[in-house]
Scaffold this motif. Sequence first.
Motif, short mmCIF file in Angstrom:
data_model
loop_
_atom_site.label_atom_id
_atom_site.label_comp_id
_atom_site.label_asym_id
_atom_site.label_seq_id
_atom_site.Cartn_x
_atom_site.Cartn_y
_atom_site.Cartn_z
N GLN A 1 -49.65 -32.57 -32.42
CA GLN A 1 -48.36 -32.65 -33.08
C GLN A 1 -48.23 -33.98 -33.80
O GLN A 1 -48.31 -35.04 -33.17
CB GLN A 1 -47.23 -32.48 -32.08
CG GLN A 1 -45.85 -32.40 -32.71
CD GLN A 1 -44.77 -32.10 -31.69
OE1 GLN A 1 -44.85 -32.48 -30.54
NE2 GLN A 1 -43.74 -31.39 -32.12
N ARG B 1 -43.15 -33.09 -36.81
CA ARG B 1 -43.71 -31.82 -37.26
C ARG B 1 -43.83 -30.85 -36.10
O ARG B 1 -43.67 -31.21 -34.92
CB ARG B 1 -45.10 -32.07 -37.88
CG ARG B 1 -45.14 -33.11 -38.96
CD ARG B 1 -44.45 -32.66 -40.21
NE ARG B 1 -45.13 -31.56 -40.86
CZ ARG B 1 -46.14 -31.71 -41.72
NH1 ARG B 1 -46.57 -32.93 -42.03
NH2 ARG B 1 -46.71 -30.67 -42.27
N GLY B 2 -44.18 -29.62 -36.44
CA GLY B 2 -44.46 -28.62 -35.41
C GLY B 2 -45.85 -28.80 -34.85
O GLY B 2 -46.57 -29.72 -35.22
N LEU B 3 -46.21 -27.93 -33.96
CA LEU B 3 -47.50 -28.02 -33.28
C LEU B 3 -48.59 -27.31 -34.10
O LEU B 3 -48.35 -26.25 -34.69
CB LEU B 3 -47.43 -27.37 -31.90
CG LEU B 3 -46.86 -28.21 -30.77
CD1 LEU B 3 -45.40 -28.55 -30.99
CD2 LEU B 3 -47.04 -27.49 -29.44
N LEU C 1 -52.30 -25.64 -33.68
CA LEU C 1 -53.27 -25.18 -32.70
C LEU C 1 -54.66 -25.68 -33.08
O LEU C 1 -55.11 -25.49 -34.21
CB LEU C 1 -53.27 -23.65 -32.62
CG LEU C 1 -54.26 -23.03 -31.65
CD1 LEU C 1 -53.96 -23.46 -30.21
CD2 LEU C 1 -54.23 -21.51 -31.77
N LEU D 1 -51.30 -31.88 -26.92
CA LEU D 1 -50.68 -31.09 -25.86
C LEU D 1 -51.61 -29.99 -25.40
O LEU D 1 -52.18 -29.27 -26.22
CB LEU D 1 -49.38 -30.47 -26.37
CG LEU D 1 -48.22 -31.45 -26.59
CD1 LEU D 1 -47.24 -30.90 -27.61
CD2 LEU D 1 -47.52 -31.72 -25.27
#
Lengths: 108, 112
Positions: free
Chosen positions: B38, B42-44, B46, B90
């Motif tokens: 991340q 911002r968003g995550l 993958l 994460l």
Amino acid sequence: LAKTTQPISMDSYEGQEVNITCSHNNIATNDYITWYQQFPSQGPRFIIQGYKTKVTNEVASLFIPADRKSSTLSLPRVSLSDTAVYYCLVGRNYQLIWGAGTKLIIKP
Amino acid sequence: SQTIHQWPATLVQPVGSPLSLECTVEGTSNPNLYWYRQAAGRGLQLLFYSVGIGQISSEVPQNLSASRPQDRQFILSSKKLLLSDSGFYLCAWTGSNTGELFFGEGSRLTVL
């Protein structure tokens, strides 16, 4: 892959009900709708998940209309500790697309 | 109950140095495991996911690699870090395929 659109930010006050709406026009038949909450420097936390109609748990409700092209997360009687970023996601695990979420600020 | 742990929580590394972030899950078997990154505000994104021991899928070509040497252990590595590898990493697990993910505490990496 279903992409979602949600407001960048929202403000509210303690004790109010907050509704955050998310649009997902190209949701697939098998997709679930999932909402997460994230505090700064922490991992997102699962809030609620639904497929259709209404789902309620101890912290929130999720309203999904019949066409499933949108959903609304409802947080009853918010407190200052509900200040966080809220993400709406559609789809299955490795296919999830995480946008920037909605930054919710609760004021006293 | 199931728990997930990742470490270290904070890491400051020089450019060109190696990296190893570790994630373990307890209280479940054969979980699907994920590494996300991340960027600030911002968003995550993958990076990798795994559905079993030794099975790794990479979503984004990059300077990183992942391994799953045991059922409940997921490791993120790099041989030589770049400045662009800085971020909040994460680890997550799930026992279903409906999008209900459970995240670790996160590891903040700063590459100088």
